[in-house]
Write a protein that holds these residues in place. Structure first.
Motif, PDB file in Angstrom:
ATOM      1  N   VAL A  60      -6.836  13.460  14.031  1.00 20.47           N
ATOM      2  CA  VAL A  60      -6.550  12.911  12.411  1.00 20.47           C
ATOM      3  C   VAL A  60      -5.340  12.192  12.302  1.00 20.47           C
ATOM      4  O   VAL A  60      -5.394  11.301  11.476  1.00 20.47           O
ATOM      5  CB  VAL A  60      -6.274  14.327  11.679  1.00 20.47           C
ATOM      6  CG1 VAL A  60      -5.940  14.281  10.120  1.00 20.47           C
ATOM      7  CG2 VAL A  60      -7.639  15.209  11.584  1.00 20.47           C
ATOM      8  N   HIS A  61      -4.302  12.379  13.425  1.00 14.95           N
ATOM      9  CA  HIS A  61      -3.295  11.772  13.295  1.00 14.95           C
ATOM     10  C   HIS A  61      -3.644  10.117  13.473  1.00 14.95           C
ATOM     11  O   HIS A  61      -3.259   9.302  12.884  1.00 14.95           O
ATOM     12  CB  HIS A  61      -2.366  12.092  14.145  1.00 14.95           C
ATOM     13  CG  HIS A  61      -1.294  11.091  14.493  1.00 14.95           C
ATOM     14  ND1 HIS A  61      -0.069  11.045  13.776  1.00 14.95           N
ATOM     15  CD2 HIS A  61      -0.908  10.153  15.698  1.00 14.95           C
ATOM     16  CE1 HIS A  61       0.819   9.968  13.980  1.00 14.95           C
ATOM     17  NE2 HIS A  61       0.159   9.439  15.167  1.00 14.95           N
ATOM     18  N   ALA A  62      -4.475   9.896  14.516  1.00 14.94           N
ATOM     19  CA  ALA A  62      -4.891   8.576  14.929  1.00 14.94           C
ATOM     20  C   ALA A  62      -5.535   7.952  13.730  1.00 14.94           C
ATOM     21  O   ALA A  62      -5.487   6.873  13.334  1.00 14.94           O
ATOM     22  CB  ALA A  62      -5.631   8.577  16.295  1.00 14.94           C
ATOM     23  N   GLY A  63      -6.415   8.871  13.124  1.00 15.69           N
ATOM     24  CA  GLY A  63      -7.270   8.338  11.971  1.00 15.69           C
ATOM     25  C   GLY A  63      -6.421   7.955  10.873  1.00 15.69           C
ATOM     26  O   GLY A  63      -6.788   6.734  10.167  1.00 15.69           O
ATOM     27  N   GLU A  64      -5.400   8.801  10.440  1.00 13.49           N
ATOM     28  CA  GLU A  64      -4.516   8.398   9.241  1.00 13.49           C
ATOM     29  C   GLU A  64      -3.890   7.278   9.737  1.00 13.49           C
ATOM     30  O   GLU A  64      -3.530   6.257   8.678  1.00 13.49           O
ATOM     31  CB  GLU A  64      -3.563   9.799   9.107  1.00 13.49           C
ATOM     32  CG  GLU A  64      -4.410  11.138   8.509  1.00 13.49           C
ATOM     33  CD  GLU A  64      -5.036  10.906   7.281  1.00 13.49           C
ATOM     34  OE1 GLU A  64      -4.416  10.025   6.590  1.00 13.49           O
ATOM     35  OE2 GLU A  64      -5.901  11.535   7.228  1.00 13.49           O
ATOM     36  N   GLY A  84      -6.069   4.369   9.230  1.00 20.12           N
ATOM     37  CA  GLY A  84      -6.140   3.988   7.799  1.00 20.12           C
ATOM     38  C   GLY A  84      -4.997   3.334   7.114  1.00 20.12           C
ATOM     39  O   GLY A  84      -5.087   2.610   6.112  1.00 20.12           O
ATOM     40  N   ARG A  85      -3.733   4.072   7.355  1.00 21.38           N
ATOM     41  CA  ARG A  85      -2.432   3.521   6.745  1.00 21.38           C
ATOM     42  C   ARG A  85      -2.503   2.048   7.128  1.00 21.38           C
ATOM     43  O   ARG A  85      -2.103   1.240   6.041  1.00 21.38           O
ATOM     44  CB  ARG A  85      -1.218   4.098   7.024  1.00 21.38           C
ATOM     45  CG  ARG A  85      -0.060   3.753   6.530  1.00 21.38           C
ATOM     46  CD  ARG A  85       1.085   4.467   6.714  1.00 21.38           C
ATOM     47  NE  ARG A  85       1.193   4.680   8.268  1.00 21.38           N
ATOM     48  CZ  ARG A  85       2.159   3.822   8.920  1.00 21.38           C
ATOM     49  NH1 ARG A  85       2.457   2.986   8.281  1.00 21.38           N
ATOM     50  NH2 ARG A  85       2.038   4.030  10.321  1.00 21.38           N
ATOM     51  N   THR A  86      -2.851   1.653   8.374  1.00 22.00           N
ATOM     52  CA  THR A  86      -2.641   0.236   8.798  1.00 22.00           C
ATOM     53  C   THR A  86      -3.460  -0.717   8.191  1.00 22.00           C
ATOM     54  O   THR A  86      -2.943  -1.688   7.672  1.00 22.00           O
ATOM     55  CB  THR A  86      -2.795   0.159  10.259  1.00 22.00           C
ATOM     56  OG1 THR A  86      -1.873   0.930  10.954  1.00 22.00           O
ATOM     57  CG2 THR A  86      -2.628  -1.388  10.841  1.00 22.00           C
ATOM     58  N   GLN A  87      -4.867  -0.335   7.871  1.00 19.75           N
ATOM     59  CA  GLN A  87      -5.621  -1.174   6.893  1.00 19.75           C
ATOM     60  C   GLN A  87      -4.951  -1.225   5.640  1.00 19.75           C
ATOM     61  O   GLN A  87      -5.141  -2.166   5.092  1.00 19.75           O
ATOM     62  CB  GLN A  87      -7.123  -0.178   7.156  1.00 19.75           C
ATOM     63  CG  GLN A  87      -7.697  -0.495   8.592  1.00 19.75           C
ATOM     64  CD  GLN A  87      -9.116   0.235   8.484  1.00 19.75           C
ATOM     65  OE1 GLN A  87      -9.198   1.277   7.666  1.00 19.75           O
ATOM     66  NE2 GLN A  87      -9.959  -0.173   9.355  1.00 19.75           N
ATOM     67  N   PHE A  88      -4.816   0.083   5.034  1.00 24.13           N
ATOM     68  CA  PHE A  88      -4.458  -0.161   3.722  1.00 24.13           C
ATOM     69  C   PHE A  88      -3.159  -0.951   3.326  1.00 24.13           C
ATOM     70  O   PHE A  88      -3.307  -1.778   2.431  1.00 24.13           O
ATOM     71  CB  PHE A  88      -4.057   1.412   3.223  1.00 24.13           C
ATOM     72  CG  PHE A  88      -5.221   2.061   3.022  1.00 24.13           C
ATOM     73  CD1 PHE A  88      -6.592   1.738   3.457  1.00 24.13           C
ATOM     74  CD2 PHE A  88      -5.209   3.586   2.886  1.00 24.13           C
ATOM     75  CE1 PHE A  88      -7.526   2.596   3.282  1.00 24.13           C
ATOM     76  CE2 PHE A  88      -6.357   4.571   2.879  1.00 24.13           C
ATOM     77  CZ  PHE A  88      -7.497   3.841   3.166  1.00 24.13           C
ATOM     78  N   ASP A 106       0.518   8.623   0.971  1.00 22.45           N
ATOM     79  CA  ASP A 106      -0.298   9.988   1.326  1.00 22.45           C
ATOM     80  C   ASP A 106      -0.627   9.645   2.853  1.00 22.45           C
ATOM     81  O   ASP A 106      -0.437  10.568   3.731  1.00 22.45           O
ATOM     82  CB  ASP A 106      -1.398   9.991   0.554  1.00 22.45           C
ATOM     83  CG  ASP A 106      -1.171  10.503  -0.761  1.00 22.45           C
ATOM     84  OD1 ASP A 106      -0.113  11.201  -1.041  1.00 22.45           O
ATOM     85  OD2 ASP A 106      -2.222  10.761  -1.708  1.00 22.45           O
ATOM     86  N   GLU A 107      -1.193   8.656   3.171  1.00 26.92           N
ATOM     87  CA  GLU A 107      -1.497   8.499   4.470  1.00 26.92           C
ATOM     88  C   GLU A 107      -0.419   8.482   5.558  1.00 26.92           C
ATOM     89  O   GLU A 107      -0.643   9.350   6.677  1.00 26.92           O
ATOM     90  CB  GLU A 107      -2.096   6.961   4.729  1.00 26.92           C
ATOM     91  CG  GLU A 107      -3.356   6.756   3.748  1.00 26.92           C
ATOM     92  CD  GLU A 107      -4.693   7.814   4.296  1.00 26.92           C
ATOM     93  OE1 GLU A 107      -5.107   7.483   5.202  1.00 26.92           O
ATOM     94  OE2 GLU A 107      -5.127   8.346   3.382  1.00 26.92           O
ATOM     95  N   ARG A 108       0.749   8.159   5.206  1.00 28.05           N
ATOM     96  CA  ARG A 108       1.897   8.177   5.996  1.00 28.05           C
ATOM     97  C   ARG A 108       2.308   9.849   6.365  1.00 28.05           C
ATOM     98  O   ARG A 108       2.480   9.943   7.210  1.00 28.05           O
ATOM     99  CB  ARG A 108       3.146   7.436   5.138  1.00 28.05           C
ATOM    100  CG  ARG A 108       4.262   7.271   6.014  1.00 28.05           C
ATOM    101  CD  ARG A 108       4.027   6.587   7.345  1.00 28.05           C
ATOM    102  NE  ARG A 108       5.259   6.528   8.185  1.00 28.05           N
ATOM    103  CZ  ARG A 108       5.660   5.525   8.875  1.00 28.05           C
ATOM    104  NH1 ARG A 108       5.140   4.399   8.362  1.00 28.05           N
ATOM    105  NH2 ARG A 108       6.820   5.642   9.629  1.00 28.05           N
ATOM    106  N   GLY A 109       2.226  10.540   4.838  1.00 33.88           N
ATOM    107  CA  GLY A 109       2.718  11.637   5.299  1.00 33.88           C
ATOM    108  C   GLY A 109       1.668  12.723   6.006  1.00 33.88           C
ATOM    109  O   GLY A 109       2.050  13.548   7.028  1.00 33.88           O
TER     110      GLY A 109
END
Lengths: 572, 240
Positions: free
Chosen positions: B123-127, B130-134, B159-162
């Motif tokens: 989940v950490h890697a996915g978030e 995701g945050r990087t893309q966003f 949110d993604e950062r959190g």
């Protein structure tokens, strides 16, 4: 002890049901565990929960029965795909992959997932399981049985006769002559999701007039013996499974409605035209179902009728069947659709191996109970404050009287699409603003959709015509709201003056019965608005955690979870 | 106390390869209104899938604190899915096309499959991805002057950062600080790379399968004629 697990899966509403010595012990839909609405996956979590509830393991099972014959289904799918050559070009690769790559191995998959020997896993017949579910759960020793759905292996509609533990099929209508496919295709045409939006079409129908019956008669041709035929040029079930209707349907009825466009009824001419189509469809479906029921009456000569299959969840048609088909009693189980197939499969095996008939179904609360300790720990960790109540019903009524919308998660969850007091959102039935608030803010659904009332069974006849009857305990029929009661029941009376009423007893929904008795004690009418405890697009709440997640993300005023009361104003 | 998903001080900033790929593909992914709508709906489905994984994790997790965090995270993902789906639907309606409706996803039960530390690492890697893309998409739409979409990504980055930070914190708590946590992250990245490789293989096999089945279908013409003659569409009641 003889323990039989029934399984339904692969299309929609997969479920597991456990029958021990001929009695239904529990039955649960997989969606309550996976949180995927109408989940079609093998119901392994539901099956394990059934075993846990009964305190047995998979080794203790005498048999596991899948509710349909995957090989007969494969044959029907391949034959109908070939029959539609070359129009089925796009669908063919998907059909072959799904059937050969996945669906025909279902019996092995069940054995592997549950860890039971493959020899213990067998299959049954789709419509026979529907019939068994309806008849064996009914209070009737003898009855005619009507099953109507999209399609099983090869048939879509059956008429049978049930007596004791015996069910004999008398007639069947073959695919593709199907009321389920007709209703599904027009559900998609009206911009709703198939297998999910059919209730919306039913609610929408009350806003229209059946002005398009002439066109509907071109699509659905009925015969005097109750059989019917769909005009194939209007359908695309073998070529486009997503919508199920062909361009000819749009030529006949006008352009389809774009999904997701907000409804404006009454007032918007386009929306009114679509409501007229919904009304015409509803009337045509009801007429066809009444004709089928009359044929069942003619063939059996019996006084009682049981109905099952997805189409049996059409509450408006069920009312008319009871009124017009010549039966004095009609029963529809709470999970009349595919979820109920699991129940029927387990019953059929059980009775075929000598089990006696069990008791008639009293309550739909056949699911898993709330683990209150676990829920309490989770709530604490989430920072959701609660107070424990010794008198949950009185507490709920205190809040209802303040005008609150109260969520309730108490006891075992229900089988089927209706929340009947165990996983419900409750409000007082007088104020139509509550209905609008529920539709717009909490449930976030179309404004035309009605809410149902729950009433004490012994007081039902004061407010609703023809209630209670064999269907009202499970909210599978509608009743006319009596003229004198309409003012008091404005939030739960649909635009056509009907309500999908639930009659409540201490046996079928103990907490809800207590709530209604308490309301009466305080000088109010013993009726509440009762809608399912779920948000838009979500399955109904199952566990305590699901209830907490719902409470945390939806603006209900308070929630009773087990015996703990949560207040929105205490949310941190 | 409510488990606020806090930002860890030592959180990593962006994933450079993901950022580079987002930059490379954005002009193609967002080349037209139709493609933007499609891409946003793909995001909606990914968020919905993540929601289901987190709900499944909450159902299995024995610690009330972590259960609460997974539930809250799941609610965030559900909200994100709804936001992406709503923007996608709006674009589709602007084009006069039907929206795709509610995002439907499946659950792989990653908590059960990977164990809790593996799940947290995943989940950490996915978030982080995701945050990087966003972050890149936020800048991309800002440059284009598309304020609605820029605001959408801006709203989600926090949110993604959190999520990224709390999962890293929990990973370190459950797996151990320093090397063990890093090892878990590396292992999960390798597993994810293998999974992507397999998915790519499935994609190629799927395309090949479609071609082969289409050829087979054409060859079924004689059989279809035979079926029409011998097995016509039945009508009326069948008696047993």
């Amino acid at each position: 002890m003889s323990a039989v697990l029934g399984i339904s899966a692969q299309y929609h509403d997969s479920a597991a049901a456990l029958v021990i010595d001929g009695e239904l012990v529990c039955a649960m839909q997989e969606e309550r565990f996976s949180r995927i609405k109408n989940d079609a996956a093998l119901p392994i979590a539901a099956a394990r929960a059934c075993l846990r509830h009964a305190g047995i393991t998979a080794n203790d099972l005498d048999a596991v029965v899948f509710y349909e014959n995957p090989f007969a289904k494969l044959e029907r799918v391949l034959v109908s795909t070939l029959r539609s050559f070359p129009a089925s070009f796009r669908k063919f690769p998907t059909v072959v992959r799904e059937q050969l790559g996945h669906k025909i191995w279902v019996l092995d998959d069940i054995a592997n997932a549950l860890g039971v020997p493959r020899t213990k896993v067998s299959h049954d017949d789709h419509h026979a399981c529907h019939a068994a579910c309806a008849f064996y759960l009914s209070p009737f020793e003898e009855a005619a049985i009507l099953t109507v759905d999209g399609v099983g292996e090869g048939v879509t509609t059956t008429i049978s006769k049930g007596s004791g533990t015996e069910i004999t099929r008398l007639r069947a209508l073959p695919y593709p002559q199907s009321l389920g496919l007709l209703y599904g295709a027009l559900t998609a045409y009206l911009g709703f999701e198939v297998n999910e939006g059919e209730y919306k079409v039913m609610g929408l129908a009350a806003y229209g007039k059946p002005t398009r019956r002439e066109e509907l008669a071109k699509i659905l041709k009925t015969s005097s013996d109750g059989s019917f035929e769909l005009a194939p040029e209007y359908f695309a079930y073998d070529t486009d499974a997503d919508v199920g209707f062909s361009p000819a349907m749009e030529t006949l009825l006008g352009p389809r409605r774009l999904p997701g466009r907000p409804w404006d009824l009454p007032g918007n001419a386009d929306d009114e035209a679509h409501a007229d189509i919904a009304a015409s469809l509803q009337e045509a479906t009801t007429d066809a179902l009444v004709a089928l029921a009359r044929e069942a009456k003619r063939l059996t000569g019996l006084d009682a009728l049981c109905i099952a299959g997805g189409v049996a969840l059409n509450a408006v048609a069920n009312r008319d069947i009871l009124r017009k088909a010549g039966f004095s009693r009609v029963f529809v189980p709470p999970a009349a659709g595919d979820a109920g197939g699991a129940v029927g499969a387990a019953f059929r095996f059980s009775h075929a191996h000598g089990a006696k008939r069990g008791k008639a179904l009293v309550t739909a609360a056949l699911g898993a109970d709330i683990d209150t300790e676990r829920a309490r720990d989770t709530a604490d960790a989430m920072g959701l404050r609660s107070t424990r109540t010794e008198t949950p019903a009185q507490t709920v009524v205190d809040h209802l009287e303040r005008g609150d919308v109260v969520a309730v998660a108490h006891g075992r969850f229900e089988l089927g699409p209706r929340a009947l007091g165990q996983r419900s959102i409750l409000a007082l039935p007088e104020d139509p603003d509550v209905r609008d608030r529920l539709n717009r803010v909490i449930k976030r659904r179309e404004p035309f959709r009605p809410f149902a009332p729950s009433v004490l069974a012994e007081r039902a006849s004061e407010y609703f015509e023809g209630a209670p009857n064999d269907m009202t305990a499970f909210m599978v029929t509608v009743a006319d709201v009596k003229d004198g009661a309409k003012e008091k029941l404005r939030a739960v009376t649909h635009v056509d003056g009907t309500a999908r009423v639930q009659t409540v007893t201490k046996e079928n929904a103990p907490l809800l019965a207590e709530v209604l008795l308490e309301l009466e004690k305080r000088g109010r009418i013993p009726v509440v608005l009762n809608t399912s405890l779920n948000g838009a697009g979500e399955p109904i709440v199952g566990s305590g955690e699901d209830a907490l997640a719902f409470f945390d993300s939806h603006p209900v005023d308070s929630m009773l979870l087990g015996d703990d009361l949560f207040l929105t104003r205490d949310k941190s | 106390m409510s488990p606020k998903i806090a930002r860890a001080p030592d959180a990593i900033d962006v994933a450079p390869i993901t950022y580079f790929l987002a930059r490379l593909t954005a002009p193609i992914s967002f080349a037209s209104k139709a493609r933007i709508a499609k891409r946003l709906f793909v995001f909606a489905m990914a968020e919905q899938e993540s929601m289901l994984e987190l709900r499944a994790a909450a159902a299995l997790c024995e610690s009330p604190e972590r259960r609460a965090l997974y539930l809250r995270h799941a609610l965030d993902e559900e909200r994100h899915a709804a936001m992406f789906a709503a923007h996608s639907a709006e674009l589709r309606r602007e084009m006069g096309r039907a929206p795709w409706g509610a995002p439907r996803a499946t659950c792989e039960d990653l908590f059960a499959k990977l164990g809790e530390p593996g799940f947290l690492a995943f989940v950490h890697a996915g978030e982080r991805k995701g945050r990087t893309q966003f972050i890149y998409y936020e800048r991309y739409f800002e440059r284009l002057g598309h304020n609605k979409l820029r605001a959408l990504f801006t709203a989600l980055i926090g949110d993604e950062r959190g999520h990224e930070d709390y999962t890293l914190r929990l990973l370190r708590e459950t797996e151990g600080q320093g090397r063990p946590a890093k090892r878990k992250l590396l292992r999960v990245r390798a597993w994810e790379a293998l999974r992507m490789w397999r998915r790519a293989g499935q994609g190629v096999a799927g395309a090949l399968y479609f071609v082969l089945m289409s050829v087979l279908y054409v060859s079924l013409l004689p059989l279809s004629l035979w079926v029409r003659i011998t097995r016509p569409k039945p009508r009326g009641w069948l008696e047993p």
